[in-house]
Design an enzyme around this catalytic site. Sequence first.
Site, PDB file in Angstrom:
ATOM      1  N   GLY A  25     -34.367  -0.298 -34.253  1.00 23.46           N
ATOM      2  CA  GLY A  25     -34.941   0.733 -33.397  1.00 23.46           C
ATOM      3  C   GLY A  25     -34.105   1.988 -33.469  1.00 23.46           C
ATOM      4  O   GLY A  25     -32.965   1.964 -33.933  1.00 23.46           O
ATOM      5  N   GLN A  60     -30.216   9.770 -30.750  1.00 25.93           N
ATOM      6  CA  GLN A  60     -29.413   9.359 -31.909  1.00 25.93           C
ATOM      7  C   GLN A  60     -29.584  10.293 -33.095  1.00 25.93           C
ATOM      8  O   GLN A  60     -28.788  10.254 -34.032  1.00 25.93           O
ATOM      9  CB  GLN A  60     -29.789   7.938 -32.343  1.00 25.93           C
ATOM     10  CG  GLN A  60     -29.374   6.869 -31.358  1.00 25.93           C
ATOM     11  CD  GLN A  60     -29.738   5.502 -31.887  1.00 25.93           C
ATOM     12  OE1 GLN A  60     -30.882   5.081 -31.748  1.00 25.93           O
ATOM     13  NE2 GLN A  60     -28.795   4.814 -32.505  1.00 25.93           N
ATOM     14  N   CYS A  85     -25.819  -1.161 -33.430  1.00 27.35           N
ATOM     15  CA  CYS A  85     -26.407   0.152 -33.162  1.00 27.35           C
ATOM     16  C   CYS A  85     -26.151   1.048 -34.370  1.00 27.35           C
ATOM     17  O   CYS A  85     -25.035   1.068 -34.892  1.00 27.35           O
ATOM     18  CB  CYS A  85     -25.756   0.740 -31.907  1.00 27.35           C
ATOM     19  SG  CYS A  85     -26.419   2.347 -31.450  1.00 27.35           S
ATOM     20  N   LEU A  86     -27.171   1.785 -34.794  1.00 26.21           N
ATOM     21  CA  LEU A  86     -27.013   2.678 -35.948  1.00 26.21           C
ATOM     22  C   LEU A  86     -25.967   3.760 -35.683  1.00 26.21           C
ATOM     23  O   LEU A  86     -25.391   4.296 -36.623  1.00 26.21           O
ATOM     24  CB  LEU A  86     -28.362   3.328 -36.302  1.00 26.21           C
ATOM     25  CG  LEU A  86     -29.439   2.384 -36.865  1.00 26.21           C
ATOM     26  CD1 LEU A  86     -30.750   3.139 -37.056  1.00 26.21           C
ATOM     27  CD2 LEU A  86     -28.998   1.744 -38.175  1.00 26.21           C
ATOM     28  N   HIS A 121     -32.424  -1.820 -25.377  1.00 25.94           N
ATOM     29  CA  HIS A 121     -31.320  -1.118 -26.062  1.00 25.94           C
ATOM     30  C   HIS A 121     -31.689   0.362 -26.291  1.00 25.94           C
ATOM     31  O   HIS A 121     -30.903   1.260 -25.995  1.00 25.94           O
ATOM     32  CB  HIS A 121     -31.017  -1.828 -27.392  1.00 25.94           C
ATOM     33  CG  HIS A 121     -29.985  -1.152 -28.242  1.00 25.94           C
ATOM     34  ND1 HIS A 121     -28.768  -1.731 -28.535  1.00 25.94           N
ATOM     35  CD2 HIS A 121     -29.987   0.047 -28.878  1.00 25.94           C
ATOM     36  CE1 HIS A 121     -28.072  -0.898 -29.298  1.00 25.94           C
ATOM     37  NE2 HIS A 121     -28.785   0.178 -29.525  1.00 25.94           N
ATOM     38  N   GLU A 122     -32.894   0.583 -26.801  1.00 24.41           N
ATOM     39  CA  GLU A 122     -33.318   1.967 -27.094  1.00 24.41           C
ATOM     40  C   GLU A 122     -33.515   2.751 -25.803  1.00 24.41           C
ATOM     41  O   GLU A 122     -33.188   3.939 -25.742  1.00 24.41           O
ATOM     42  CB  GLU A 122     -34.606   1.971 -27.931  1.00 24.41           C
ATOM     43  CG  GLU A 122     -34.521   1.273 -29.278  1.00 24.41           C
ATOM     44  CD  GLU A 122     -33.300   1.637 -30.090  1.00 24.41           C
ATOM     45  OE1 GLU A 122     -32.825   2.781 -29.994  1.00 24.41           O
ATOM     46  OE2 GLU A 122     -32.793   0.762 -30.819  1.00 24.41           O
ATOM     47  N   HIS A 125     -30.416   4.265 -24.554  1.00 23.76           N
ATOM     48  CA  HIS A 125     -30.024   5.496 -25.262  1.00 23.76           C
ATOM     49  C   HIS A 125     -30.588   6.738 -24.558  1.00 23.76           C
ATOM     50  O   HIS A 125     -29.960   7.795 -24.570  1.00 23.76           O
ATOM     51  CB  HIS A 125     -30.547   5.494 -26.705  1.00 23.76           C
ATOM     52  CG  HIS A 125     -29.652   4.790 -27.680  1.00 23.76           C
ATOM     53  ND1 HIS A 125     -28.361   5.199 -27.926  1.00 23.76           N
ATOM     54  CD2 HIS A 125     -29.862   3.722 -28.501  1.00 23.76           C
ATOM     55  CE1 HIS A 125     -27.816   4.402 -28.848  1.00 23.76           C
ATOM     56  NE2 HIS A 125     -28.705   3.491 -29.212  1.00 23.76           N
TER      57      HIS A 125
HETATM   58 ZN    ZN Z   1     -28.437   1.971 -30.540  1.00 26.40          ZN
END
Ligand code: ZN
Length: 175
Positions: free
Chosen positions: A45, A50, A98-99, A140-141, A144
């Site tokens: 995701g 991000q 996480c990216l 999770h997203e 953010h």
């Molecule tokens: Zn993340």
Amino acid sequence: MKLPILYYGNPILRKKAAPVTEITEEIRTFVKDMIDTLIAADGSGLAAPQVGRLIRIFVVRIVGDDEEGWAAYGTPTVFINPEILSPSTEDIILPEGCLSIPGLRGNVTRPLSLKVRAMDIDGNIFTEEVSGWRARCIMHENDHLNGVLYIDRLPKHVRKEFEPHLRKIKSQYKK
Ligand code: ZN
């Protein structure tokens, strides 16, 4: 078009994102770019902050759990101005990465299932009941969008173990 991903240490990742007021052509293009970025990075995701935009949008590629209990990937879903509703009292521990925090994974406790209400790219409101990996990715997203990272939800001693690596990311990706 692939967008540059922001890494841990960038202050934008700690800010609260604003609601999307109108789905313009520019927003549609941005969402397409988010999906391109997510797929190119082979992530589960991706949230707008991000890639440097403080607006309430995320995209999720996990469609459910496969037969072996792992995350199954499929066509990305777009969530605009999402709301998390009725999270289950039952929790589950699942590993998250996480990216924006490359090279780390940690076990996080969160509700097993929930309902999510959001707008799609055509401006239609939809509600979805989700559980397992898809629910996990959505939570999770959604974090953010509020400037929260999964590492904030780790037990204190685990977070402490992460610190040297986090510092490394911070220095490595500083502009
Ligand atoms: Zn993340």
